[in-house]
Design an enzyme around this catalytic site. Structure first.
Site, PDB file in Angstrom:
ATOM      1  N   GLN A 281      60.131  15.428  55.434  1.00  0.00           N
ATOM      2  CA  GLN A 281      60.358  14.336  54.499  1.00  0.00           C
ATOM      3  C   GLN A 281      61.002  13.146  55.229  1.00  0.00           C
ATOM      4  OE1 GLN A 281      61.380  17.766  53.361  1.00  0.00           O
ATOM      5  NE2 GLN A 281      59.178  17.693  53.172  1.00  0.00           N
TER       6      GLN A 281
ATOM      7  N   GLY B 186      55.389  14.467  63.031  1.00  0.00           N
ATOM      8  CA  GLY B 186      54.741  15.592  63.699  1.00  0.00           C
ATOM      9  C   GLY B 186      54.314  15.218  65.098  1.00  0.00           C
TER      10      GLY B 186
ATOM     11  N   ASP C  65      55.691  10.944  56.092  1.00  0.00           N
ATOM     12  CA  ASP C  65      54.379  10.736  56.716  1.00  0.00           C
ATOM     13  C   ASP C  65      54.382   9.602  57.737  1.00  0.00           C
ATOM     14  OD1 ASP C  65      53.511  12.745  55.001  1.00  0.00           O
ATOM     15  OD2 ASP C  65      53.051  11.289  53.427  1.00  0.00           O
ATOM     16  N   GLU C  66      55.494   9.416  58.414  1.00  0.00           N
ATOM     17  CA  GLU C  66      55.605   8.345  59.398  1.00  0.00           C
ATOM     18  C   GLU C  66      54.926   8.711  60.714  1.00  0.00           C
ATOM     19  OE1 GLU C  66      58.190   9.804  57.918  1.00  0.00           O
ATOM     20  OE2 GLU C  66      59.345   8.315  56.813  1.00  0.00           O
TER      21      GLU C  66
ATOM     22  N   GLY D 173      53.727  17.919  55.645  1.00  0.00           N
ATOM     23  CA  GLY D 173      52.422  18.017  56.294  1.00  0.00           C
ATOM     24  C   GLY D 173      52.501  17.182  57.555  1.00  0.00           C
ATOM     25  N   HIS D 174      52.580  17.836  58.708  1.00  0.00           N
ATOM     26  CA  HIS D 174      52.753  17.122  59.973  1.00  0.00           C
ATOM     27  C   HIS D 174      51.480  17.260  60.802  1.00  0.00           C
ATOM     28  CE1 HIS D 174      57.426  17.472  59.749  1.00  0.00           C
ATOM     29  NE2 HIS D 174      56.908  16.876  58.700  1.00  0.00           N
ATOM     30  N   THR D 175      50.890  16.127  61.137  1.00  0.00           N
ATOM     31  CA  THR D 175      49.626  16.147  61.863  1.00  0.00           C
ATOM     32  C   THR D 175      49.852  15.993  63.359  1.00  0.00           C
ATOM     33  OG1 THR D 175      48.795  14.896  60.000  1.00  0.00           O
ATOM     34  CG2 THR D 175      47.316  15.114  61.884  1.00  0.00           C
TER      35      THR D 175
HETATM   36  P1  GDP Z   1      54.446  13.272  59.318  1.00  0.00           P
HETATM   37  O1  GDP Z   1      54.486  13.976  58.012  1.00  0.00           O
HETATM   38  O2  GDP Z   1      55.587  12.310  59.488  1.00  0.00           O
HETATM   39  O3  GDP Z   1      54.321  14.176  60.490  1.00  0.00           O
HETATM   40  O4  GDP Z   1      53.134  12.366  59.305  1.00  0.00           O
HETATM   41  P2  GDP Z   1      51.663  12.793  58.741  1.00  0.00           P
HETATM   42  O5  GDP Z   1      51.024  13.694  59.718  1.00  0.00           O
HETATM   43  O6  GDP Z   1      51.760  13.221  57.343  1.00  0.00           O
HETATM   44  O7  GDP Z   1      50.945  11.370  58.702  1.00  0.00           O
HETATM   45  C1  GDP Z   1      50.860  10.568  59.829  1.00  0.00           C
HETATM   46  C2  GDP Z   1      49.375  10.251  60.086  1.00  0.00           C
HETATM   47  O8  GDP Z   1      49.287   9.198  61.020  1.00  0.00           O
HETATM   48  C3  GDP Z   1      48.609  11.399  60.700  1.00  0.00           C
HETATM   49  O9  GDP Z   1      47.290  11.367  60.234  1.00  0.00           O
HETATM   50  C4  GDP Z   1      48.660  11.101  62.196  1.00  0.00           C
HETATM   51  O10 GDP Z   1      47.567  11.660  62.910  1.00  0.00           O
HETATM   52  C5  GDP Z   1      48.572   9.602  62.188  1.00  0.00           C
HETATM   53  N1  GDP Z   1      49.224   8.885  63.296  1.00  0.00           N
HETATM   54  C6  GDP Z   1      50.431   9.129  63.886  1.00  0.00           C
HETATM   55  N2  GDP Z   1      50.721   8.158  64.775  1.00  0.00           N
HETATM   56  C7  GDP Z   1      49.703   7.279  64.737  1.00  0.00           C
HETATM   57  C8  GDP Z   1      49.429   6.040  65.394  1.00  0.00           C
HETATM   58  O11 GDP Z   1      50.220   5.519  66.191  1.00  0.00           O
HETATM   59  N3  GDP Z   1      48.237   5.399  65.085  1.00  0.00           N
HETATM   60  C9  GDP Z   1      47.365   5.915  64.183  1.00  0.00           C
HETATM   61  N4  GDP Z   1      46.244   5.239  63.925  1.00  0.00           N
HETATM   62  N5  GDP Z   1      47.586   7.077  63.540  1.00  0.00           N
HETATM   63  C10 GDP Z   1      48.746   7.742  63.800  1.00  0.00           C
HETATM   64  P1  IMO Z   2      56.411  14.986  55.400  1.00  0.00           P
HETATM   65  O1  IMO Z   2      57.363  15.904  56.125  1.00  0.00           O
HETATM   66  C1  IMO Z   2      55.702  12.505  51.902  1.00  0.00           C
HETATM   67  C2  IMO Z   2      57.571  13.813  48.162  1.00  0.00           C
HETATM   68  C3  IMO Z   2      56.654  14.242  47.038  1.00  0.00           C
HETATM   69  C4  IMO Z   2      57.498  13.849  45.836  1.00  0.00           C
HETATM   70  C5  IMO Z   2      58.906  14.197  46.285  1.00  0.00           C
HETATM   71  C6  IMO Z   2      59.407  15.551  45.827  1.00  0.00           C
HETATM   72  O2  IMO Z   2      54.974  15.291  55.636  1.00  0.00           O
HETATM   73  O3  IMO Z   2      56.767  13.554  55.625  1.00  0.00           O
HETATM   74  P2  IMO Z   2      58.889  18.062  46.569  1.00  0.00           P
HETATM   75  O4  IMO Z   2      57.627  18.848  46.532  1.00  0.00           O
HETATM   76  O5  IMO Z   2      59.508  17.969  47.901  1.00  0.00           O
HETATM   77  O6  IMO Z   2      59.885  18.504  45.524  1.00  0.00           O
HETATM   78  O7  IMO Z   2      58.453  16.562  46.112  1.00  0.00           O
HETATM   79  O8  IMO Z   2      58.890  14.137  47.704  1.00  0.00           O
HETATM   80  N1  IMO Z   2      57.361  14.525  49.448  1.00  0.00           N
HETATM   81  C7  IMO Z   2      56.777  13.978  50.507  1.00  0.00           C
HETATM   82  N2  IMO Z   2      56.187  12.772  50.672  1.00  0.00           N
HETATM   83  N3  IMO Z   2      55.801  13.349  52.949  1.00  0.00           N
HETATM   84  C8  IMO Z   2      56.405  14.550  52.812  1.00  0.00           C
HETATM   85  O9  IMO Z   2      56.643  15.362  53.854  1.00  0.00           O
HETATM   86  C9  IMO Z   2      56.891  14.932  51.540  1.00  0.00           C
HETATM   87  N4  IMO Z   2      57.519  16.019  51.054  1.00  0.00           N
HETATM   88  C10 IMO Z   2      57.810  15.755  49.774  1.00  0.00           C
HETATM   89  O10 IMO Z   2      55.433  13.543  47.079  1.00  0.00           O
HETATM   90  O11 IMO Z   2      57.441  12.471  45.651  1.00  0.00           O
HETATM   91 MG    MG Z   3      53.336  14.279  56.317  1.00  0.00          MG
END
Ligand code: GDP
Ligand code: IMO
Ligand code: MG
Length: 428
Positions: free
Chosen positions: A222, A17, A13-14, A40-42
């Site tokens: 991940q 996406g 979740d860095e 979950g990539h936003t």
């Molecule tokens: P991913 O799984 O690595 O693609 O990341 P996620 O989508 O799960 O979570 C990242 C969250 O941070 C999302 O809600 C994005 O919209 C948000 N986001 C990404 N870059 C930035 C940023 O530079 N600033 C802020 N405030 N939000 C960001």
């Molecule tokens: P993105 O791509 C954050 C975590 C789960 C759990 C562990 C194993 O959005 O960064 P799994 O269902 O894969 O067997 O779960 O990994 N996990 C994530 N945490 N972002 C993700 O994906 C994740 N995908 C799996 O919470 O701890």
């Molecule tokens: Mg994510």
């Protein structure tokens, strides 16, 4: 720069996406190489927010092939539902492709994800419950179903029989209902017509694109610390989300990769169980969760939050061969007087500068903090490095010094355009 790998540096979740989407707009192909709909990539485009799980972010780019690579585990039902949602929002999904050698998540893999987690009780991993682990287990045990098998009824039945046989031994032992091979075969066969036009020879397609000098983005799911080999085992996912996974999960050789981009938050989050040295509990943790909107895109779970960990950053730089970091969410830290940064660990009274290989040491690692001065100015409108307040500039430069690779892009907001580009990742 034709071949660019994007991975997560921390626990997911860095903002991969958003980073992959930005690169994808200038790419001919975006390949997802590991994981599945646990991700979950936003991506935020103007007022629209897209949450992508199984579908690569390239689907949002014009004239870009979005390929689900062979290293991904595919739940066809989840795929169709995600495509339906995208189509209903006006996204053209005709460029979606699926590698014939990707493995299939079935209803019984999802069932077992739940059974195992429940049985583990307080020792559970905290999985996303999508059947990811059981499907990779089946792949390695050589009793899984691949996408291509769906189109060959005899092979499909054989593959399902092989997988179900072992699962039924367990279910029988637990006194639970056994899985019907006929039902699983019928379910998977029902996907054939919709899947068929999307299925391709994934590695051939990617290598042909690279041979033609096209720009290909390899989108990791991940992250480094959730990687099956390099993460905080056993609190990890079941695939390689590190850069090496791009080679095996897309079918390209390491010599073809030009750049490895690791996305890293200006602080740290984690979902699910497992060690997290800089984790904050109480008010500070809650403040960070609220300020950053830290709730899972896939499960909605509140994310655990903590300060930036430069030890983890250096580890990610090393095991991925990172050429560039993309730092996200710098804007979230606005308003803090002092910003703690973990520069090393205290492990049983000894200072340690690298992530310990021994999980027992990592489990007791305490962060050693140094502090940066904060800033109060709103930075969401900053578009050049010079637009940032001096203390924000210093924070970024300091982290760059101690994290093991250059910081090329800084995120100052969720929108596609809310970035400061220091080095152009496609051209430079
Ligand atoms: P991913 O799984 O690595 O693609 O990341 P996620 O989508 O799960 O979570 C990242 C969250 O941070 C999302 O809600 C994005 O919209 C948000 N986001 C990404 N870059 C930035 C940023 O530079 N600033 C802020 N405030 N939000 C960001
Ligand atoms: P993105 O791509 C954050 C975590 C789960 C759990 C562990 C194993 O959005 O960064 P799994 O269902 O894969 O067997 O779960 O990994 N996990 C994530 N945490 N972002 C993700 O994906 C994740 N995908 C799996 O919470 O701890
Ligand atoms: Mg994510």
């Amino acid at each position: 720069m034709p071949a660019i790998v994007v991975v997560g540096a921390q626990w997911g979740d860095e903002g991969k996406g958003k980073a992959a989407d930005q690169l994808g707009q200038r790419a001919n192909m975006v390949v997802k190489f590991n994981g599945g709909n646990n991700a979950g990539h936003t991506v935020k485009v103007g007022g629209d927010t897209f949450a992508l799980h199984l579908v690569p972010t390239g689907i949002l780019a014009k004239d870009c092939i979005a390929l689900i690579g062979n290293g991904v585990v595919v739940d066809p039902e989840a795929l169709f539902s995600e495509l339906d949602t995208l189509q209903s929002r006006g996204v053209d999904t005709s460029n979606l492709r699926v590698a014939a050698t990707a493995h299939v998540i079935t209803s019984y893999h999802r069932l077992f994800d739940g059974i195992v987690e429940k049985a583990l009780g307080d020792k559970r991993i905290g999985t996303t419950g999508r059947g990811i682990g059981p499907t990779y287990e089946a792949k390695v045990a050589r009793n899984s179903v691949r996408i291509q098998d769906i189109f060959h009824p005899d092979v499909l039945r054989e593959r399902v029989e092989a997988g179900v046989f072992q699962k039924n031994l367990v279910l029988r032992g637990l006194g639970l209902d056994e899985i019907s091979v006929d039902e699983v075969v019928a379910e998977l066969s029902s996907y054939a017509d919709r899947l068929r036009p999307m299925v391709v020879d994934g590695p051939l397609l990617v290598n042909q694109a690279l041979d033609a000098g096209k720009t290909v983005v390899f989108e990791g799911g991940q992250a480094t610390m959730l990687d099956i080999d390099h993460g905080t085992y056993p609190y990890v996912t079941s695939s390689n989300g590190t850069a090496g996974g791009a080679c095996t999960g897309a079918g390209v050789g390491p010599t073809r990769i030009d750049r490895v981009v690791a996305v890293i938050k200006a602080y740290t989050t984690r979902v699910g169980e497992g060690p997290f040295p800089t984790e904050l509990d109480g008010e500070e943790g809650e403040w960070l969760r609220k300020a950053g909107g830290e709730y899972g895109v896939t499960t909605g779970r509140p994310r655990r939050t903590g300060w930036y960990d430069a030890v983890v950053a250096r580890y990610a730089a090393r095991v991925n061969g990172v050429t560039d970091f993309v730092m996200t969410k710098l804007d979230v830290l606005t308003g803090l007087e002092k910003i703690p940064v973990c520069v090393a660990y205290d492990v049983n009274g000894t200072r340690v500068d690298e992530v310990p290989a021994d999980a027992a040491d990592f489990a007791v690692a305490k962060p050693i903090y140094e502090y940066a001065n904060g800033w109060t100015e709103d930075i969401s409108g900053a578009r050049t490095f010079a637009d940032l307040p001096k203390n924000a500039q210093k924070y970024v430069r300091w982290l760059e010094e101690i994290s093991g690779a250059r910081f090329s892009i800084i995120g100052v907001g969720a929108d596609r355009d809310a970035v400061i580009v220091i080095h152009d990742l496609v051209e430079e």
